[in-house]
Structures are given as structure tokens and as C-alpha cells.
Design a protein around this motif. Sequence first.
Motif, mmCIF file in Angstrom:
data_model
loop_
_atom_site.group_PDB
_atom_site.id
_atom_site.type_symbol
_atom_site.label_atom_id
_atom_site.label_comp_id
_atom_site.label_asym_id
_atom_site.label_seq_id
_atom_site.Cartn_x
_atom_site.Cartn_y
_atom_site.Cartn_z
ATOM 1 N N GLN A 55 -29.796 -33.765 -32.232
ATOM 2 C CA GLN A 55 -28.601 -34.394 -31.685
ATOM 3 C C GLN A 55 -28.642 -34.239 -30.170
ATOM 4 O O GLN A 55 -28.830 -33.126 -29.657
ATOM 5 N N ILE A 56 -28.511 -35.341 -29.454
ATOM 6 C CA ILE A 56 -28.658 -35.295 -28.003
ATOM 7 C C ILE A 56 -27.498 -36.011 -27.314
ATOM 8 O O ILE A 56 -26.787 -36.818 -27.913
ATOM 9 N N ASP A 57 -27.336 -35.696 -26.037
ATOM 10 C CA ASP A 57 -26.519 -36.474 -25.109
ATOM 11 C C ASP A 57 -27.428 -36.833 -23.952
ATOM 12 O O ASP A 57 -27.922 -35.943 -23.244
ATOM 13 N N GLN A 58 -27.666 -38.109 -23.766
ATOM 14 C CA GLN A 58 -28.607 -38.547 -22.739
ATOM 15 C C GLN A 58 -27.941 -39.552 -21.802
ATOM 16 O O GLN A 58 -27.389 -40.560 -22.235
ATOM 17 N N ARG B 132 -29.724 -33.742 -22.767
ATOM 18 C CA ARG B 132 -29.164 -32.432 -23.124
ATOM 19 C C ARG B 132 -29.205 -32.272 -24.631
ATOM 20 O O ARG B 132 -28.735 -33.121 -25.381
ATOM 21 N N ASN B 133 -29.811 -31.157 -25.093
ATOM 22 C CA ASN B 133 -29.944 -30.891 -26.524
ATOM 23 C C ASN B 133 -29.973 -29.385 -26.740
ATOM 24 O O ASN B 133 -29.905 -28.603 -25.783
ATOM 25 N N ASP B 134 -30.089 -28.959 -27.990
ATOM 26 C CA ASP B 134 -30.030 -27.535 -28.313
ATOM 27 C C ASP B 134 -31.385 -26.847 -28.286
ATOM 28 O O ASP B 134 -31.485 -25.652 -28.605
ATOM 29 N N VAL B 135 -32.437 -27.566 -27.925
ATOM 30 C CA VAL B 135 -33.775 -26.966 -27.867
ATOM 31 C C VAL B 135 -34.246 -26.786 -26.434
ATOM 32 O O VAL B 135 -34.604 -25.687 -26.010
ATOM 33 N N ASP B 136 -34.233 -27.861 -25.647
ATOM 34 C CA ASP B 136 -34.744 -27.792 -24.283
ATOM 35 C C ASP B 136 -34.230 -28.978 -23.483
ATOM 36 O O ASP B 136 -34.717 -30.095 -23.639
ATOM 37 N N ASP B 137 -33.222 -28.742 -22.625
ATOM 38 C CA ASP B 137 -32.732 -29.806 -21.757
ATOM 39 C C ASP B 137 -33.845 -30.217 -20.789
ATOM 40 O O ASP B 137 -34.641 -29.382 -20.341
ATOM 41 N N TYR B 138 -33.897 -31.505 -20.462
ATOM 42 C CA TYR B 138 -34.941 -31.942 -19.535
ATOM 43 C C TYR B 138 -34.511 -33.224 -18.833
ATOM 44 O O TYR B 138 -33.553 -33.887 -19.226
ATOM 45 N N TYR B 139 -35.245 -33.541 -17.768
ATOM 46 C CA TYR B 139 -35.053 -34.819 -17.083
ATOM 47 C C TYR B 139 -36.416 -35.492 -16.902
ATOM 48 O O TYR B 139 -37.469 -34.827 -16.934
ATOM 49 N N ALA B 140 -36.402 -36.789 -16.737
ATOM 50 C CA ALA B 140 -37.622 -37.552 -16.543
ATOM 51 C C ALA B 140 -37.297 -38.795 -15.721
ATOM 52 O O ALA B 140 -36.155 -39.267 -15.727
ATOM 53 N N TYR B 141 -38.299 -39.303 -15.030
ATOM 54 C CA TYR B 141 -38.068 -40.513 -14.251
ATOM 55 C C TYR B 141 -39.388 -41.245 -14.006
ATOM 56 O O TYR B 141 -40.483 -40.678 -14.118
ATOM 57 N N ASP C 194 -40.041 -33.542 -16.941
ATOM 58 C CA ASP C 194 -39.784 -32.136 -16.646
ATOM 59 C C ASP C 194 -40.374 -31.189 -17.689
ATOM 60 O O ASP C 194 -40.623 -30.021 -17.398
ATOM 61 N N ARG C 195 -40.656 -31.682 -18.900
ATOM 62 C CA ARG C 195 -41.174 -30.823 -19.962
ATOM 63 C C ARG C 195 -42.651 -30.485 -19.802
ATOM 64 O O ARG C 195 -43.183 -29.614 -20.507
ATOM 65 N N GLY C 196 -43.345 -31.144 -18.914
ATOM 66 C CA GLY C 196 -44.749 -30.842 -18.674
ATOM 67 C C GLY C 196 -45.614 -31.083 -19.898
ATOM 68 O O GLY C 196 -45.523 -32.121 -20.547
ATOM 69 N N ASP C 197 -46.446 -30.096 -20.246
ATOM 70 C CA ASP C 197 -47.376 -30.248 -21.367
ATOM 71 C C ASP C 197 -46.677 -30.361 -22.713
ATOM 72 O O ASP C 197 -47.285 -30.804 -23.693
#
Length: 238
Positions: A85-88, A110-119, A147-150
Amino acid sequence: MLPYFRERTFPGKDGRLRSEPPVDTDDAIYESGDEEHHVDFALRWSHYIGDWDIGIAHFSGTSREPLLIPVDSGTDTRFRPLYLQIDQTSLDLQVTKGAWLWKLEAIYNRNDVDDYYAYVGGFEYTQFGIAGSAIDLGWLLEYNYDDRGDSATTVLQDDVFFGVRYTDNDVHGTRILAGVAVDTDTATTFANVEASRRLSEHWVLGMEMRLFSNVDEEDPLHQIRDDDYLEIQLTRYF
């Protein structure tokens, strides 16, 4: 309002371009107890100011992009897709300045595992009427960042893309788009060519080519490093 969710499909063990190990689409995991019946919501606002086109969007609900969870049963290894479940929230910008087209697309997840951004951001410059002809030539340059990298679910987590778009502007609608994406960390290279041409009122000839080279062992593309291919399509319209 989105009242129903359809799981993603993935190539099977005999499919291409598949992951290794394969994804078990019959054993999906949902964060929500409502599973595919969770009610999701999405909205988007768009506007323009002079040469600027602006869009802001938000999505709340079941992620359309699953995390792949490795499972080892002792007899085989597979991935189980996990739908969080996410809010993006996303932003898209486009600026048109004559022959220049500048673009930016960005998300925050935004989520319960790992928030991240990308562009992804870049430009396209078009040369119109090359040498007095009807031919247009467009030059593209983009930078992709996650932002999550590998651990990103996309291979374009820190890559530069360069491409050329050829448009004949003839009655046959001849178009060619060729480009190369290079990982800035590993120099892994992915090349792509797409072309199409109308042969008659009902027939269209198309071509796709994918090439992988210098693929680093740590790059997600390493699993499909030997899957170069050329595809020819002949389509009839009725």
C-alpha cells in the motif's frame, strides 16, 4: 476511484525477457487484506503558464509495481510479488522553447518498507527540414535516478540516455528512434532501436532491436545479458 486491481504479468521460465529465478505470479502477496479488491484513488491537476506545462498527481492504494521477494523451498528458488500500500506524489514539467523541449518527471513514494524518490530529466532538440527536405532530426539526452540504488525495481537507477529520433514526414510515416543508456557506476550499456513504416493503407512494417553490452555482474541487466534480439513486425489494419 479504482475499485479493482489486476496483477502484473511476468515472463515464465521459457519467456523473454525473464528474471532469474522466475516470478511466481500464482503466489502473490498483498499488504492489504482486501487484496485485489482494495479501493484505490488517484487524482491529477494540470495547467500551463506560457511555455510551461505543469502536472501534479497523487495516488493512494495498491502499488502497481511489486517488490520481488526471493523464496527458497529447497527444491527450487522463485520470486513472490509483494504488492504494498503506497502514497505516491508526482510532478511533471515541460518547457517548450522553439526547437528545444525540456522535461522533468519526479515521484516521491511513501510505503511501509522503504520510502524513496526518483526522477528523470532531460531535453529534446529538433532540427526541422534538414537540408531543405521534409526530414526532422531530434536529439535526446536524459538522466534517470532512483533513490533506492541497487535495490530499485528499475534498471535505470543512475543512468544517462542519449538518443536520436528520425522523422521522414512522408506519406508512409517513416520513423526511427535509436538510443543508448549507460549506467554511470558500472558502464553497463543498453541499446534500443525502434522503427516503423507504412507500406500501404492497411499494412505497417515495424522493427525493434535490443542490445546489451559490458554488463556488470552486479547490474540487474546481468540476468538478461545474452538476450540481444531483433524483432520484425508486419501489421495489417482492417
